[in-house]
Write a protein that holds these residues in place. Sequence first.
Motif, PDB file in Angstrom:
ATOM      1  N   LYS A 108       4.199  -1.302  -7.779  1.00 27.70           N
ATOM      2  CA  LYS A 108       3.469  -1.375  -6.521  1.00 27.70           C
ATOM      3  C   LYS A 108       4.434  -1.220  -5.356  1.00 27.70           C
ATOM      4  O   LYS A 108       5.507  -1.839  -5.346  1.00 27.70           O
ATOM      5  CB  LYS A 108       2.734  -2.710  -6.425  1.00 27.70           C
ATOM      6  N   LEU A 109       4.062  -0.418  -4.395  1.00 21.24           N
ATOM      7  CA  LEU A 109       4.868  -0.215  -3.196  1.00 21.24           C
ATOM      8  C   LEU A 109       4.587  -1.356  -2.229  1.00 21.24           C
ATOM      9  O   LEU A 109       3.437  -1.651  -1.909  1.00 21.24           O
ATOM     10  CB  LEU A 109       4.520   1.133  -2.552  1.00 21.24           C
ATOM     11  N   GLU A 110       5.659  -2.036  -1.787  1.00 16.04           N
ATOM     12  CA  GLU A 110       5.566  -3.109  -0.805  1.00 16.04           C
ATOM     13  C   GLU A 110       6.568  -2.819   0.296  1.00 16.04           C
ATOM     14  O   GLU A 110       7.758  -3.094   0.139  1.00 16.04           O
ATOM     15  CB  GLU A 110       5.836  -4.470  -1.456  1.00 16.04           C
ATOM     16  N   GLY A 111       6.097  -2.239   1.386  1.00 19.55           N
ATOM     17  CA  GLY A 111       6.991  -1.800   2.458  1.00 19.55           C
ATOM     18  C   GLY A 111       7.813  -0.625   1.971  1.00 19.55           C
ATOM     19  O   GLY A 111       7.270   0.366   1.497  1.00 19.55           O
ATOM     20  N   ASN A 112       9.151  -0.753   2.031  1.00 22.61           N
ATOM     21  CA  ASN A 112      10.020   0.318   1.526  1.00 22.61           C
ATOM     22  C   ASN A 112      10.534   0.026   0.123  1.00 22.61           C
ATOM     23  O   ASN A 112      11.360   0.760  -0.398  1.00 22.61           O
ATOM     24  CB  ASN A 112      11.183   0.569   2.488  1.00 22.61           C
ATOM     25  N   LYS A 121      12.967  -4.865  -8.341  1.00 23.25           N
ATOM     26  CA  LYS A 121      12.615  -4.077  -7.162  1.00 23.25           C
ATOM     27  C   LYS A 121      13.658  -2.990  -6.970  1.00 23.25           C
ATOM     28  O   LYS A 121      14.811  -3.172  -7.330  1.00 23.25           O
ATOM     29  CB  LYS A 121      12.608  -4.950  -5.902  1.00 23.25           C
ATOM     30  N   PHE A 122      13.237  -1.895  -6.377  1.00 29.69           N
ATOM     31  CA  PHE A 122      14.196  -0.889  -5.931  1.00 29.69           C
ATOM     32  C   PHE A 122      13.704  -0.291  -4.622  1.00 29.69           C
ATOM     33  O   PHE A 122      12.513  -0.319  -4.326  1.00 29.69           O
ATOM     34  CB  PHE A 122      14.433   0.191  -7.003  1.00 29.69           C
ATOM     35  N   ILE A 123      14.649   0.203  -3.846  1.00 34.46           N
ATOM     36  CA  ILE A 123      14.320   0.812  -2.560  1.00 34.46           C
ATOM     37  C   ILE A 123      13.857   2.239  -2.807  1.00 34.46           C
ATOM     38  O   ILE A 123      14.508   3.007  -3.521  1.00 34.46           O
ATOM     39  CB  ILE A 123      15.546   0.827  -1.620  1.00 34.46           C
ATOM     40  N   GLY A 124      12.734   2.585  -2.215  1.00 30.41           N
ATOM     41  CA  GLY A 124      12.205   3.936  -2.361  1.00 30.41           C
ATOM     42  C   GLY A 124      10.917   3.940  -3.146  1.00 30.41           C
ATOM     43  O   GLY A 124      10.353   2.903  -3.468  1.00 30.41           O
ATOM     44  N   GLY A 125      10.487   5.107  -3.463  1.00 32.09           N
ATOM     45  CA  GLY A 125       9.239   5.277  -4.192  1.00 32.09           C
ATOM     46  C   GLY A 125       8.099   5.551  -3.227  1.00 32.09           C
ATOM     47  O   GLY A 125       8.162   5.212  -2.047  1.00 32.09           O
ATOM     48  N   ALA A 126       7.082   6.183  -3.747  1.00 35.00           N
ATOM     49  CA  ALA A 126       5.878   6.487  -2.975  1.00 35.00           C
ATOM     50  C   ALA A 126       4.685   6.350  -3.907  1.00 35.00           C
ATOM     51  O   ALA A 126       4.811   6.494  -5.123  1.00 35.00           O
ATOM     52  CB  ALA A 126       5.954   7.903  -2.399  1.00 35.00           C
TER      53      ALA A 126
END
Length: 103
Positions: free
Chosen positions: A9-13, A74-79
Amino acid sequence: MSDIKVRAKLEGNETVVKCLMNHPMETGLRKDSKTNELVPAHFIQEVICKWKDQVVLTAAWSGGVSKNPYLSFKFIGGAVGDPVEVSWKDNKGESQTETSQIA
C-alpha cells in the motif's frame, strides 16, 4: 504446501509491504512427541523482495524464525499499480514467489 500472502500500500512517498508466509519453519531441534525423534530442519533461508524488478529487501533467515513468518517493511517510491514480488528459498531447495500490485 506453502504460499505467500502479499499486500502493498502506498502511504505518502513510502510503500508499505506486509506478507505472511505459510511455512513450517522447523529448526531441526524439536522432537516429535509420538516417535521421540528429531523433526528434520526445514526453514526459509533467503527472502528477496522486488519492486519493478529492483531488489528493495534481502533477508537471510535461519531456524530461529517462527512458523508461518510475517514480514513487514517500507521502501521509498512505488506507485499505485506497480508490482511488488516476494520470493523465498528454503534449506530443502523449495521456493515460492508471489506478486501483488501496490494499492
